[in-house]
Design a protein around this motif. Sequence first.
Motif, PDB file in Angstrom:
ATOM      1  N   LYS A  89       0.844  -1.198   0.000  1.00 36.70           N
ATOM      2  CA  LYS A  89       0.000   0.000   0.000  1.00 36.70           C
ATOM      3  C   LYS A  89       0.885   1.256   0.000  1.00 36.70           C
ATOM      4  CE  LYS A  89      -3.222   2.423   3.035  1.00 36.70           C
ATOM      5  NZ  LYS A  89      -3.912   2.381   4.310  1.00 36.70           N
ATOM      6  N   LYS A  90       1.904   1.268   0.836  1.00 41.15           N
ATOM      7  CA  LYS A  90       2.822   2.414   0.893  1.00 41.15           C
ATOM      8  C   LYS A  90       3.519   2.610  -0.450  1.00 41.15           C
ATOM      9  CE  LYS A  90       3.831   2.203   5.827  1.00 41.15           C
ATOM     10  NZ  LYS A  90       4.857   1.947   6.835  1.00 41.15           N
ATOM     11  N   GLN A  91       3.964   1.503  -1.052  1.00 38.29           N
ATOM     12  CA  GLN A  91       4.649   1.596  -2.360  1.00 38.29           C
ATOM     13  C   GLN A  91       3.714   2.184  -3.408  1.00 38.29           C
ATOM     14  OE1 GLN A  91       5.845  -2.437  -3.101  1.00 38.29           O
ATOM     15  NE2 GLN A  91       7.724  -2.281  -1.890  1.00 38.29           N
ATOM     16  N   LEU A  92       2.472   1.698  -3.401  1.00 41.59           N
ATOM     17  CA  LEU A  92       1.509   2.198  -4.391  1.00 41.59           C
ATOM     18  C   LEU A  92       1.189   3.668  -4.158  1.00 41.59           C
ATOM     19  CD1 LEU A  92      -0.917  -0.849  -4.691  1.00 41.59           C
ATOM     20  CD2 LEU A  92       0.729  -0.055  -6.392  1.00 41.59           C
ATOM     21  N   LEU A  93       1.041   4.062  -2.897  1.00 37.31           N
ATOM     22  CA  LEU A  93       0.787   5.472  -2.607  1.00 37.31           C
ATOM     23  C   LEU A  93       1.957   6.346  -3.053  1.00 37.31           C
ATOM     24  CD1 LEU A  93      -0.954   5.299   0.900  1.00 37.31           C
ATOM     25  CD2 LEU A  93      -1.995   5.970  -1.283  1.00 37.31           C
ATOM     26  N   GLU A  94       3.172   5.866  -2.808  1.00 40.10           N
ATOM     27  CA  GLU A  94       4.352   6.617  -3.239  1.00 40.10           C
ATOM     28  C   GLU A  94       4.393   6.730  -4.758  1.00 40.10           C
ATOM     29  OE1 GLU A  94       7.737   4.618  -1.529  1.00 40.10           O
ATOM     30  OE2 GLU A  94       7.259   5.310   0.494  1.00 40.10           O
ATOM     31  N   GLN A  95       4.034   5.611  -5.413  1.00 39.76           N
ATOM     32  CA  GLN A  95       4.033   5.615  -6.879  1.00 39.76           C
ATOM     33  C   GLN A  95       2.972   6.581  -7.401  1.00 39.76           C
ATOM     34  OE1 GLN A  95       3.663   1.749  -8.604  1.00 39.76           O
ATOM     35  NE2 GLN A  95       3.875   2.507 -10.692  1.00 39.76           N
ATOM     36  N   ILE A  96       1.798   6.605  -6.768  1.00 40.58           N
ATOM     37  CA  ILE A  96       0.732   7.520  -7.191  1.00 40.58           C
ATOM     38  C   ILE A  96       1.191   8.961  -7.010  1.00 40.58           C
ATOM     39  CG2 ILE A  96      -1.566   8.390  -6.562  1.00 40.58           C
ATOM     40  CD1 ILE A  96      -2.338   5.445  -5.991  1.00 40.58           C
TER      41      ILE A  96
END
Length: 131
Positions: free
Chosen positions: A110-117
């Motif tokens: 989730k953190k990785q995806l938020l950072e990517q977004i």
Amino acid sequence: QMKEADLDERCTSVARRKEELELREQRLAQRRVELEEAAERAPLAARQRKAELQNQLEELCEEVDQRQQMLQDIRCKKTERISTLRDDLAAAELSESAWRERCTSLETRKKQLLEQIQLEESQVQEKESGQ
């Protein structure tokens, strides 16, 4: 005449005593027969009592054996139940551990995806402001 009366009295007394003695002898003979019969019956009664006691002892032994078997069965079931509970507990602990790992993994993702977004949004904003 006095001697004759005395003699008659003595004869009567002797006859009475003789009757009493015969009666006592009859009672003694009857008692002897009863005792002999009882003595004859005693071994039979003793054998019967012995057989009854042996039967009771066998029944008690069988009951003790049955109760011991029941206790052994209970112990086996208890041991099996404890083993099953331990297995269930171990499985639950493994499941909980796997669940925690999955949650941690999902949280990291989730953190990785938020950072990517956020990265992609900032890149989009830069392109829009650069144009």
